[in-house]
Design a protein around this motif. Sequence first.
Motif, short mmCIF file in Angstrom:
data_model
loop_
_atom_site.label_atom_id
_atom_site.label_comp_id
_atom_site.label_asym_id
_atom_site.label_seq_id
_atom_site.Cartn_x
_atom_site.Cartn_y
_atom_site.Cartn_z
N TYR A 60 74.76 28.26 65.85
CA TYR A 60 74.31 29.33 64.97
C TYR A 60 74.65 30.66 65.62
N LYS A 61 75.08 31.61 64.81
CA LYS A 61 75.29 32.96 65.36
C LYS A 61 73.99 33.72 65.20
N GLN A 62 73.43 34.13 66.32
CA GLN A 62 72.27 35.01 66.26
C GLN A 62 72.76 36.41 66.62
N VAL A 120 74.01 30.34 69.50
CA VAL A 120 73.14 29.27 70.01
C VAL A 120 73.77 27.94 69.66
N ALA A 175 73.01 24.66 68.83
CA ALA A 175 71.81 23.91 68.44
C ALA A 175 71.99 22.41 68.60
N PRO A 233 60.80 18.91 71.63
CA PRO A 233 60.06 20.16 71.67
C PRO A 233 60.58 21.18 70.64
N ASN A 234 59.90 22.29 70.50
CA ASN A 234 60.35 23.36 69.59
C ASN A 234 61.77 23.76 69.92
N GLY A 235 62.58 23.91 68.89
CA GLY A 235 63.95 24.39 69.09
C GLY A 235 64.91 23.33 69.61
N ALA A 236 64.47 22.06 69.64
CA ALA A 236 65.32 20.99 70.19
C ALA A 236 66.53 20.68 69.30
N GLY A 237 66.37 20.91 67.99
CA GLY A 237 67.48 20.62 67.07
C GLY A 237 67.12 19.60 66.00
N LYS A 238 65.83 19.31 65.84
CA LYS A 238 65.40 18.29 64.87
C LYS A 238 65.72 18.72 63.44
N SER A 239 65.22 19.90 63.05
CA SER A 239 65.42 20.34 61.66
C SER A 239 66.91 20.51 61.36
N GLU A 288 58.52 17.05 59.92
CA GLU A 288 57.13 17.40 60.26
C GLU A 288 56.16 17.14 59.09
N HIS A 302 55.66 16.52 66.09
CA HIS A 302 55.27 16.92 67.44
C HIS A 302 54.11 16.08 67.91
#
Length: 300
Positions: free
Chosen positions: A13-15, A20, A22, A41-47, A162, A194
């Motif tokens: 992803y371009k931030q 990033v 992902a 964990p948060n930001g791991a790449g699940k979504s 989730e 989580h």
Amino acid sequence: MKAVEVKNLTKSYKQKLKTVQALKGVSFDIKKGEICGFLGPNGAGKSTTLKIIMDFIKADSGSVVINGISSKDVRSRMHIGFMAENPSYIDSLTGKELLIFSATMHRIEKDKALKRADELLDALDLKKSANKKLRNYSKGMIQRIGFAASLIIEPKILILDEPMSGLDPIGRYKFKNMIRETQHQGCSIFFSSHIISDIEDICDRVIIINKGSIIKVVDEHMMKTFSLYGYDIIVSKNAQLDGFKYESLKNGLKSIRIDKSRLEETIIKLKGNGVDIIAVEPIKKDLEKLFVEIVGQNEN
Ligand SMILES: Nc1ncnc2c1ncn2[C@@H]1O[C@H](COP(=O)(O)OP(=O)(O)OP(=O)(O)O)[C@@H](O)[C@H]1O
Ligand SMILES: [Mg+2]
């Protein structure tokens, strides 16, 4: 044939000031008829992974095959019930209208859809709110109606991001029972969470992701070892314990650790020696410990 085959997905992803990465080459399978957890964990790449499976976003490289059909072909998703992490439904619809809309999109006959909608509203405690607009639903109610919408299409695969966030304990309990029931009807289920204890409760396998890479697949065999494997028998400090390995505890008591197969024999032996048994505590090896351990190793 697998329910879903994910091969070598990469996604960046371009931030604002940086790019990033992902997903860094994510591969895994979902087997037919299993409940598989997706933990990280948060930001791991699940979504990101789930959105690529659903073709909501494109991967930079890699492929997804659903029931033998490439995910580039829209027919591959005909039988997937999906629930997004933060669903934004048309909030002027009522709960029941959303269910009928989902069913219609999947070409389910009207009569059947109406009957199934009533059953699902009842099962998910939404009967009283069936004709309320979604804008008046609480977070937990949105989660439940979203779950109902994913089930009304008679899915062969359920993919849920989730699904239990925002549910109270009773809602979580009912959700888990319905997931098990759905599995018994032959559906394959993949969901991110989580809440490790919820994953541990119902999953046959667990795929663990961290920083865009799969770091562990906890298979069926390993999941079984997370169940009870022994006991700590707590005895009084004066107990004479010839022939037992024990540990002295802080409060002066003693603890004997035994394998689960030796409970009865050990209690009989201790009682025979006149030892007072204060407590018997089951010991479980759990997914949480493993998760913290391997994510910790991965961070290093
Ligand atoms: N649309 C986007 N634009 C820019 N960066 C994004 C976007 N979506 C996700 N990311 C970044 O990609 C990485 C993976 O995010 P993703 O949402 O897939 O994680 P997650 O495992 O679902 O996390 P969570 O448990 O918090 O839901 C994170 O670093 C996130 O900041
Ligand atoms: Mg997410």
